[in-house]
Write a protein that holds these residues in place. Structure first.
Motif, mmCIF file in Angstrom:
data_model
loop_
_atom_site.group_PDB
_atom_site.id
_atom_site.type_symbol
_atom_site.label_atom_id
_atom_site.label_comp_id
_atom_site.label_asym_id
_atom_site.label_seq_id
_atom_site.Cartn_x
_atom_site.Cartn_y
_atom_site.Cartn_z
ATOM 1 N N SER A 139 0.819 -1.220 0.000
ATOM 2 C CA SER A 139 0.000 0.000 0.000
ATOM 3 C C SER A 139 0.850 1.266 0.000
ATOM 4 C CB SER A 139 -0.956 -0.002 1.190
ATOM 5 O OG SER A 139 -0.238 -0.047 2.410
ATOM 6 N N ARG A 194 2.890 -10.227 -11.755
ATOM 7 C CA ARG A 194 1.745 -10.332 -10.854
ATOM 8 C C ARG A 194 1.931 -9.461 -9.614
ATOM 9 N NH1 ARG A 194 -1.823 -15.279 -9.062
ATOM 10 N NH2 ARG A 194 -2.510 -14.459 -7.073
ATOM 11 N N ARG A 207 -1.505 -7.287 -9.884
ATOM 12 C CA ARG A 207 -2.550 -7.685 -8.936
ATOM 13 C C ARG A 207 -2.940 -6.560 -7.974
ATOM 14 N NH1 ARG A 207 -4.661 -12.750 -6.427
ATOM 15 N NH2 ARG A 207 -5.325 -12.081 -4.368
ATOM 16 N N PRO A 208 -2.000 -5.913 -7.274
ATOM 17 C CA PRO A 208 -2.418 -4.824 -6.383
ATOM 18 C C PRO A 208 -3.068 -3.655 -7.125
ATOM 19 C CG PRO A 208 -0.055 -5.274 -6.100
ATOM 20 C CD PRO A 208 -0.573 -6.197 -7.133
ATOM 21 N N ARG A 250 -4.858 -3.878 -9.851
ATOM 22 C CA ARG A 250 -6.219 -4.298 -10.234
ATOM 23 C C ARG A 250 -7.144 -4.365 -9.019
ATOM 24 N NH1 ARG A 250 -3.818 -7.802 -14.684
ATOM 25 N NH2 ARG A 250 -4.472 -6.681 -16.548
ATOM 26 N N ILE A 251 -6.666 -4.915 -7.920
ATOM 27 C CA ILE A 251 -7.492 -5.062 -6.721
ATOM 28 C C ILE A 251 -7.949 -3.699 -6.211
ATOM 29 C CG2 ILE A 251 -7.391 -5.675 -4.263
ATOM 30 C CD1 ILE A 251 -5.720 -8.112 -5.080
ATOM 31 N N THR A 252 -7.078 -2.716 -6.259
ATOM 32 C CA THR A 252 -7.410 -1.387 -5.739
ATOM 33 C C THR A 252 -8.142 -0.517 -6.747
ATOM 34 O OG1 THR A 252 -5.268 -0.518 -6.444
ATOM 35 C CG2 THR A 252 -5.426 -1.372 -4.173
ATOM 36 N N GLY A 253 -8.216 -0.946 -7.990
ATOM 37 C CA GLY A 253 -8.864 -0.149 -9.026
ATOM 38 C C GLY A 253 -7.937 0.863 -9.672
ATOM 39 N N TRP A 278 -5.540 0.256 -11.593
ATOM 40 C CA TRP A 278 -5.257 -0.174 -12.973
ATOM 41 C C TRP A 278 -6.065 0.663 -13.946
ATOM 42 C CZ3 TRP A 278 -1.735 -3.657 -14.802
ATOM 43 C CH2 TRP A 278 -1.865 -4.050 -16.130
#
Length: 103
Positions: free
Chosen positions: A56, A84, A88-89, A91-94, A96
């Motif tokens: 984060s 990844r 991945r982080p 994409r998960i947080t938006g 991206w």
């Protein structure tokens, strides 16, 4: 973490490798803000393909640089590859969908 900035006629590329966490993210943030503040710099590409861990604090450093680029009318692009640890982080947080991802 290792960060290198290289300037060319097309803009500046900041290459990042290693772990971007609470201990190293301030260095990344400082480098990106310094590059974005350079006179005549209109495009900055952040190459994150060598990043092995992004937490984060690293996401916050990238978001801060993104806001700075928007505020100053500069173009900040991120190259993530298929790593990844980065994709991945984001994409998960938006993030991206917020950042300009060029690969």
């Amino acid at each position: 973490m290792d960060v290198h900035a290289a300037t060319s006629s097309a803009g500046c590329t900041v290459s990042v490798s290693g772990e971007v966490d609470s201990a190293t993210a301030p260095g990344l943030r400082g480098c990106l803000l310094e590059v974005l503040a350079r006179p005549g710099t209109t495009t900055v590409e952040v190459d994150l393909r060598g990043v092995t861990f992004l937490d984060s604090a690293g996401l916050s450093a990238l978001a801060t640089a993104h806001r700075s680029a928007l505020a100053s009318g500069r173009d900040l692009r991120m190259r993530c590859g298929t790593t990844r640890a980065v994709a991945r982080p984001l994409r998960i947080t938006g993030l991206w969908d917020v950042f300009t991802i060029i690969d």
